[in-house]
Design a protein around this motif. Structure first.
Motif, PDB file in Angstrom:
ATOM      1  N   ILE A 104      46.923  29.405   7.030  1.00  0.00           N
ATOM      2  CA  ILE A 104      45.823  29.718   7.947  1.00  0.00           C
ATOM      3  C   ILE A 104      44.553  29.927   7.134  1.00  0.00           C
ATOM      4  O   ILE A 104      44.563  30.638   6.120  1.00  0.00           O
ATOM      5  CB  ILE A 104      46.127  30.987   8.774  1.00  0.00           C
ATOM      6  CG1 ILE A 104      47.532  30.908   9.392  1.00  0.00           C
ATOM      7  CG2 ILE A 104      45.069  31.181   9.856  1.00  0.00           C
ATOM      8  CD1 ILE A 104      48.563  31.751   8.695  1.00  0.00           C
ATOM      9  N   ALA A 105      43.463  29.322   7.579  1.00  0.00           N
ATOM     10  CA  ALA A 105      42.187  29.455   6.872  1.00  0.00           C
ATOM     11  C   ALA A 105      41.132  30.006   7.807  1.00  0.00           C
ATOM     12  O   ALA A 105      41.085  29.662   8.997  1.00  0.00           O
ATOM     13  CB  ALA A 105      41.738  28.110   6.313  1.00  0.00           C
ATOM     14  N   TYR A 106      40.262  30.847   7.260  1.00  0.00           N
ATOM     15  CA  TYR A 106      39.173  31.460   8.027  1.00  0.00           C
ATOM     16  C   TYR A 106      37.835  30.997   7.460  1.00  0.00           C
ATOM     17  O   TYR A 106      37.673  30.839   6.240  1.00  0.00           O
ATOM     18  CB  TYR A 106      39.255  32.978   7.955  1.00  0.00           C
ATOM     19  CG  TYR A 106      38.090  33.682   8.619  1.00  0.00           C
ATOM     20  CD1 TYR A 106      38.102  33.913   9.989  1.00  0.00           C
ATOM     21  CD2 TYR A 106      36.979  34.080   7.884  1.00  0.00           C
ATOM     22  CE1 TYR A 106      37.028  34.532  10.613  1.00  0.00           C
ATOM     23  CE2 TYR A 106      35.903  34.703   8.494  1.00  0.00           C
ATOM     24  CZ  TYR A 106      35.927  34.925   9.863  1.00  0.00           C
ATOM     25  OH  TYR A 106      34.861  35.530  10.477  1.00  0.00           O
ATOM     26  N   GLY A 107      36.870  30.771   8.347  1.00  0.00           N
ATOM     27  CA  GLY A 107      35.524  30.420   7.926  1.00  0.00           C
ATOM     28  C   GLY A 107      34.500  31.034   8.852  1.00  0.00           C
ATOM     29  O   GLY A 107      34.812  31.454   9.967  1.00  0.00           O
ATOM     30  N   THR A 108      33.278  31.078   8.399  1.00  0.00           N
ATOM     31  CA  THR A 108      32.220  31.607   9.252  1.00  0.00           C
ATOM     32  C   THR A 108      31.952  30.698  10.435  1.00  0.00           C
ATOM     33  O   THR A 108      31.428  31.132  11.459  1.00  0.00           O
ATOM     34  CB  THR A 108      30.919  31.796   8.444  1.00  0.00           C
ATOM     35  OG1 THR A 108      30.575  30.541   7.834  1.00  0.00           O
ATOM     36  CG2 THR A 108      31.117  32.850   7.370  1.00  0.00           C
TER      37      THR A 108
END
Length: 692
Positions: A416-420
């Motif tokens: 899982i990846a998070y970004g603005t």
């Protein structure tokens, strides 16, 4: 986000997790953070699994088949009694949506960390679910649904529903028994097929019809509901990237919805939960037309935690498992709807043990090398408002040495990846997948990266059939030249240049001796020649050479370059070409004559066709081994006959799917098994001898 309440109506000090793999590990992590003891259960196949090691206690349920272990209600309840567990968390799958399980726990005086059995029963039947939510004015797809509909009644009603129609079984899920029908003439045959499939899969052949929404998108809403009448939603997830109704890539929030529609669909999800007196965490699934996103229709409710729940946790900072436990204790929700704010964007890729290049057939074997992305968090998101999210999270249930068999679901982990924003999240997910090293088991990681690179995916132009269209055109990429160099030289013992006896490069008087290797992959053969520079004395663990790669059956010019191999900790090395460094890992499987090679561009399995030196001019054999435990269902190869690379030799069935094993090289086939044989992972099934 940690929450505090002042009212605990029931004590939960020890929880049995009635599941396995990554979800069991993930639940246990939150239990430990909450100061709650955990109990794992396991089958014989999982005796040394990570979830067993992570728990405070563990109880054996039975043999490997799920019907004799994880699906045994009596065994799970006995394990809870034996260990003194106050409650049971079901995870997802197995018994998580089993009404009888919830009732049996209640009778035993054990708390079920899930909804009431009555809610499971109502939402578990798609016909009663539609009826329940309709009474709360939740929009449903136009159709006909009532118990006991005959084929003729469905045919008579289809015109009013409007073609195309979707036949759906009332029980079960996962796409089984679902059929899209474009024309009235095809409906009778499709209904007969759907009934057979539904009866076989679910023991219930009840069917209903819905109008098929064109360019459909699958959007679901996460809800939380307590025993005091409070219901909130935590925003939506986009789950349109699915293959054959199986989700592969999910994200939150959806790029399709505007804020007004987001509020409306969230409130509809809360009303769906209220319609059955729901408590706990649940997910309400909607179908939304890409061309008319303001119109959404209820599909079903999943009365459990979802596989894709991490993307919601990443953008809200709410630990959903913690909330499940608190609700099960009888606490009031400490969160209001105004407290829920989605910040940034999160995308999840499911890592499956399957081979996309072979029709997504299930795979298996032993995990020989495993490393996750740098700086990845292995913990769920529990963040204070405004706190910085981790860029990458991994939920995994495997470790090096894990043996992936055919008894359970092929999902191994989730990245899982998070970004603005969405673009940053997609970029981070691709980067994280490129850094993942999982050798010994063929996975779909390369296909996930391929899907993430598609223009429609990048632009958010999605629908539930997009991934199937993408998959139809997918072909495994040919090995990167650097991968071929790694496969040819990465397994060498570079040794100490001051000690000739410790080095696999050796020594000779006269001209330097080349190291030659002949490697095969996907039916293509490559010859790698490395001219070792013995006049230089690089530091230990370093090798300089000039490499030439010829493409024997392809119309391509040879690839040539000076290279330097520099060993790094582990079975990995830097391959430096023209001043640019590429990090590679190599695992050699001597049992199958295979070399697993993994770097940023991808992972390949290279078969050793011919290994040459001045002392060994003979041809090596090609070995065909079973990638996982299974049963031989067909033997298209004939013992003693000539075969070409790519010819099918043996077909093994595992996880209810067939896996065709092909000749890695040209030569004479020697078949070692017969139809009906039970085979183990890495068992030799056939052998191809290179002809003189």
């Amino acid at each position: 986000m940690h929450v505090n309440t002042t009212t605990d109506t029931r004590s939960i000090r020890k929880v049995l997790v009635a599941n396995r793999g990554e979800i069991a590990c993930r639940v246990i992590a939150t239990l430990h953070d909450m100061g709650i003891k955990s109990v794992a259960v396991y089958s014989d196949a999982d005796a040394d699994a990570p979830h067993v090691k992570a728990a405070d206690e563990a109880v054996r349920l039975g043999p490997a088949p799920a019907t004799q272990s994880y699906l045994r209600i009596d065994a799970v309840i006995e394990a809870a009694r034996l260990t003194g567990a106050d409650a049971v968390h079901p995870g997802y799958g197995f018994l998580s949506e089993n009404q009888q399980f919830a009732e049996a726990l209640a009778e035993a005086g054990i708390i079920f960390i899930g909804p009431p059995a009555s809610a499971i029963a109502t939402m578990g039947d798609k016909i009663t679910a539609r009826d329940a939510v309709t009474k709360r004015s939740v929009p449903v797809v136009p159709g006909i649904s009532r118990p006991g509909l005959t084929d003729q009644e469905l045919i008579d009603a289809a015109g009013g529903v409007g073609f195309p129609v979707l036949i759906k079984p009332s029980a079960g899920g996962g796409g089984k028994g679902m059929h899209r029908v474009e024309d009235p003439s095809g409906l009778p045959e499709a209904l007969a097929t759907a009934r057979r499939e539904a009866a076989s899969a679910f023991g219930d052949d009840t069917l209903f019809l819905e109008h098929f929404v064109l360019t459909p998108r699958h959007i679901e809403v996460q809800i939380l509901a307590d025993e005091h009448g409070n219901v909130i939603h935590l925003g939506e997830r986009e789950c349109s990237l699915q293959r054959r109704h199986q989700k592969v890539i999910e994200e939150a929030p959806s790029a399709l919805l505007d804020e007004a529609t987001r509020q409306r669909i969230g409130e509809a999800a809360c009303d769906a939960a209220r319609s059955v007196g729901y408590t706990g965490a649940g997910t309400v699934e909607f179908i939304v037309s890409a061309t008319a996103p303001e119109d959404f229709f209820f599909m079903e409710m999943n009365t459990r935690l979802q596989v894709e729940h991490p993307v919601t946790e990443m953008v809200t900072g709410v630990d959903l498992v913690e909330q499940q436990v608190r609700i099960a204790r009888g606490e009031k929700l400490a969160l209001t709807q105004d407290d829920i704010v989605m910040t940034g964007h999160a995308v999840e890729a499911r890592v499956y043990a399957e081979d996309p290049a072979q029709g997504f057939l299930p795979t298996g074997g032993e995990v020989t090398r495993l490393s996750w992305p740098r700086a990845a968090s292995m913990e769920p998101a529990r963040l204070a408002t405004g706190a910085q999210r981790p860029g990458v999270r991994v939920d995994s249930g495997i470790e090096e040495g894990s043996v992936i068999g055919s008894d359970y679901d092929p999902m191994l982990a989730k990245v899982i990846a998070y970004g603005t924003d969405r673009a940053e999240a997609l970029d981070r997910l691709d980067e994280a997948l490129s850094e993942t090293r999982l050798l010994g088991v063929v996975t779909n990681i390369g296909f996930c990266r391929y899907a993430l690179a598609q223009r429609d995916v990048r632009d958010g132009v999605l629908d539930t059939e997009l991934l199937d269209r993408i998959a139809a055109d997918y072909a495994a990429p040919m090995p990167d030249p650097h991968a071929l160099v790694a496969g040819a030289l990465g397994a060498l013992d570079l040794g100490d240049p001051d000690d000739l006896w410790s080095s696999a490069i050796g020594f000779r008087i006269g001209a330097p001796s080349p190291v030659l290797a002949r490697l095969a992959e996907s039916g293509h053969v490559y010859t790698v020649s490395a001219q070792i520079d013995q006049n230089r004395t690089p530091r230990p663990g370093t090798l300089d050479a000039h490499v030439t790669i010829s493409f024997e059956d392809l119309d391509r010019e040879p690839w040539q370059a000076p290279v330097r191999l520099r060993q790094v900790p582990g079975d990995a090395f830097d391959l430096i070409v023209d001043g640019r460094s590429h990090r590679w890992e190599v695992a050699v499987d001597a049992r199958g004559g295979r070399r697993w090679v993994s770097g940023r561009p991808g992972t390949w399995i290279l078969h050793t066709v011919r290994a040459l030196s001045e002392h060994d001019e003979g041809d090596a054999a090609g070995h065909i081994v079973s990638p996982m435990p299974g049963t031989v269902v067909a033997v298209p190869g004939v013992d003693g006959e000539q075969v070409a690379a790519g010819d099918p030799l043996v077909v093994v069935e595992a996880m209810k799917m067939e896996h065709t094993l092909r000749a890695p090289i040209d030569g004479t086939a020697s078949i070692k098994v017969r139809v009906g044989d039970k085979v183990d992972a890495q068992q030799l099934l056939a052998h191809v001898q290179v002809d003189d």
